[in-house]
Write an enzyme that holds these catalytic residues in place. Structure first.
Site, PDB file in Angstrom:
ATOM      1  N   SER A 143       0.839  -1.191   0.000  1.00 52.86           N
ATOM      2  CA  SER A 143       0.000   0.000   0.000  1.00 52.86           C
ATOM      3  C   SER A 143       0.878   1.245   0.000  1.00 52.86           C
ATOM      4  O   SER A 143       1.953   1.270   0.587  1.00 52.86           O
ATOM      5  CB  SER A 143      -0.924  -0.020   1.226  1.00 52.86           C
ATOM      6  N   LYS A 144       0.382   2.257  -0.717  1.00 51.82           N
ATOM      7  CA  LYS A 144       1.130   3.505  -0.839  1.00 51.82           C
ATOM      8  C   LYS A 144       1.341   4.141   0.524  1.00 51.82           C
ATOM      9  O   LYS A 144       2.318   4.839   0.733  1.00 51.82           O
ATOM     10  CB  LYS A 144       0.353   4.503  -1.701  1.00 51.82           C
ATOM     11  N   ARG A 145       0.408   3.939   1.412  1.00 50.06           N
ATOM     12  CA  ARG A 145       0.518   4.574   2.719  1.00 50.06           C
ATOM     13  C   ARG A 145       1.480   3.834   3.638  1.00 50.06           C
ATOM     14  O   ARG A 145       2.229   4.432   4.386  1.00 50.06           O
ATOM     15  CB  ARG A 145      -0.851   4.687   3.387  1.00 50.06           C
ATOM     16  N   ARG A 146       1.456   2.516   3.583  1.00 46.36           N
ATOM     17  CA  ARG A 146       2.226   1.745   4.557  1.00 46.36           C
ATOM     18  C   ARG A 146       3.629   1.389   4.058  1.00 46.36           C
ATOM     19  O   ARG A 146       4.585   1.388   4.804  1.00 46.36           O
ATOM     20  CB  ARG A 146       1.450   0.470   4.870  1.00 46.36           C
TER      21      ARG A 146
END
Ligand code: GLU
Ligand code: ZN
Length: 485
Positions: free
Chosen positions: A250-253
């Site tokens: 994920s782009k966030r994690r």
């Protein structure tokens, strides 16, 4: 409709010649590793059959798109050498989507709906069924208006299934496919309509994309048919990429932005090789191959179904191996952005090509990514050395270090400093002899000298580096360090 759709299975899937494939990213962020793998597989299929690789920027979501992300996609693909034959932007093609919606309406396949999201959800909850639209406005003959969305009338019976080169033959009962929105009340066309219209218009033959799009494929096919598309493209939904905890990247994690790998000094050919392996490997199972070899050997049918692990440690090891395998000239050349270019931690004039050339072979052996190069050689280049306090304190802890520093400063002043060819032995022998005298083993004898002269506890081989640095600067730094004690 219950017949199975898509190309015949087996080895016939790549028989469509020449292939027209597309990479269709939405510019809602930096291009990430999953996107690059999708682009790569598409590009390889195009290059295999003398086909076309179409880059299609799916930029219809103004609120989430940014122009620098569009530029970032182009630049990343260029950096990897994935050249495209055509480039389109959906934002420039909106009339086409509007006329497709009109065509569907003229055929009686759409209707207007002004239900709010809350109403849709409340009814789904009340009926206890799956979430989604219940077809409430289907036969109410509602008119277009500022709060009405245009929905597609999906069939109530039958099954939509298709052949997917990777997934087999997924089947979706039509009564479970809701009457989905084609055009929002604000006039915006939805992703799936634009997607189908473009694939039709661009005569796409193979649809290679992320597995997350599998659930929308039945909607895609219903539209494809309704628009008179004829035989649909070959589908290949490639498996998700997961991190070490088996979570979807994920782009966030997770760190997934290709720009960040590039700036850290990962090599494009290594990243392509590594990403290709997440889901595919050559028939002989070897792990290292060049792009041309992949073009020669890749088969969409051989892409696996199970999630692929993005193993950063392995990528790093690949990168280090590749750096070591280069000629030193190539290494020097490719390290330039970090030494004399935009990623260098010092002004361009600090870089001295001759000094770097003298230590390049030693450095080449010891870095895994190119961004590690400046820290390894900075002590040879910067006018003013910064000493790492933590490293220094640790190195000077053992008893005997003060005596060692005094002795070595004195005796190196009289030791031969052999530059041609650079010879480390005299310096090494002298230091280790002093170490024996003051009771410090080789490691402990080297540490304070290394930190005093290079500023850090790790770096290229010490004595060879000192020869390059020269006697005067070495002694100067030893004295300055000694004065701190
Ligand atoms: N624009 C979509 C995305 O970035 C890709 C859709 C497709 O490949 O069909 O996820
Ligand atoms: Zn409605």
């Amino acid at each position: 409709m219950s017949s199975s759709r898509g190309a015949a299975g087996g080895s016939g899937t790549l028989a469509v010649v020449p292939p027209r494939v597309r990479f269709a990213p939405s510019p809602t962020g930096f291009l990430h590793v999953g996107g690059l793998r999708t682009a790569l597989y598409n590009w390889v299929v195009a290059r295999q059959g003398d086909g076309s690789f179409v880059l299609r920027i799916e930029d219809t979501d103004e609120a989430r798109n940014r122009e620098d992300w569009v530029t970032g996609i182009d630049e990343s693909l260029r950096w990897f050498g994935l050249d495209w034959d055509e480039r389109h932007r959906q934002s420039e093609r909106t009339e086409l989507y509007a006329s497709a919606a009109d065509e569907l309406t003229a055929a009686g396949l759409t209707y207007w709906c002004d239900c709010t999201r809350d109403e849709v959800d409340a009814r789904a909850k009340a009926r206890g069924g799956p979430p989604g639209y219940d077809g409430h406005c289907r036969d109410l003959g509602k008119a277009a208006g500022p709060s009405a969305a245009l929905r597609f009338r999906t069939p109530d019976s039958g099954t939509t299934s298709f052949v997917d080169v990777v997934r087999g033959e997924p089947a979706f009962p039509n009564d479970a496919i809701e009457d989905f929105v084609l055009v929002r009340s604000n006039g915006k066309v939805l992703f799936v309509l634009a997607n189908v219209v473009d694939d039709l218009d661009m005569r796409i033959t193979h649809l290679i994309r992320a597995e997350e799009h599998l659930p929308t494929t039945p909607k895609y096919l219903l539209l494809w048919d309704a628009l008179g598309g004829g035989p649909p493209p070959v589908f290949a939904h490639v498996p998700v990429i997961v991190n070490e905890k088996r979570q979807k990247l994920s782009k966030r994690r997770d760190r997934v932005a290709l720009e960040s790998f590039r700036d850290e000094g990962y090599l494009p050919e290594v990243m392509l090789n590594f990403l290709a392996l997440i889901g595919w490997s050559p028939p002989d199972g070897r792990e290292r191959f060049a792009l041309e070899e992949m073009v020669a050997e890749f088969r969409l049918e051989d892409v696996g179904r199970s999630p692929g692990f993005f193993d950063v440690a392995k990528l790093r090891a690949f990168n280090g191996d590749t750096i070591r395998a280069m000629t030193t000239e190539a290494f020097v050349e490719r390290a330039q952005p970090w030494l004399s270019g935009p990623l260098a931690p010092w002004p361009p004039e600090t870089y001295d090509p001759e000094v770097f050339a003298a230590v390049a072979p030693l450095v080449q052996e010891r870095v895994a990514v190119l961004s590690e190069v400046p820290a390894m050689v900075g002590f040879l280049l910067v006018p003013e050395l910064t000493v790492d306090d933590g490293d220094w304190e640790k190195a000077v802890k053992p008893a005997g270090v003060v005596a060692l520093l005094d002795q070595v400063t004195e005796r190196w002043a009289d030791t031969a400093w052999v530059h041609d060819p650079p010879t480390a032995e005299p310096l090494k022998d002298t230091l280790f002899a002093i170490g024996d005298e003051v009771g410090l083993n080789r490691k402990r004898a080297q540490a304070p000298v290394r930190v005093a002269v290079t500023g850090r506890a790790v770096g290229p081989p010490l004595f060879e580096s000192l020869v390059v640095l020269g006697r005067e600067r070495t002694l100067e730094r030893l004295r300055a360090a000694r004065a701190r004690l």
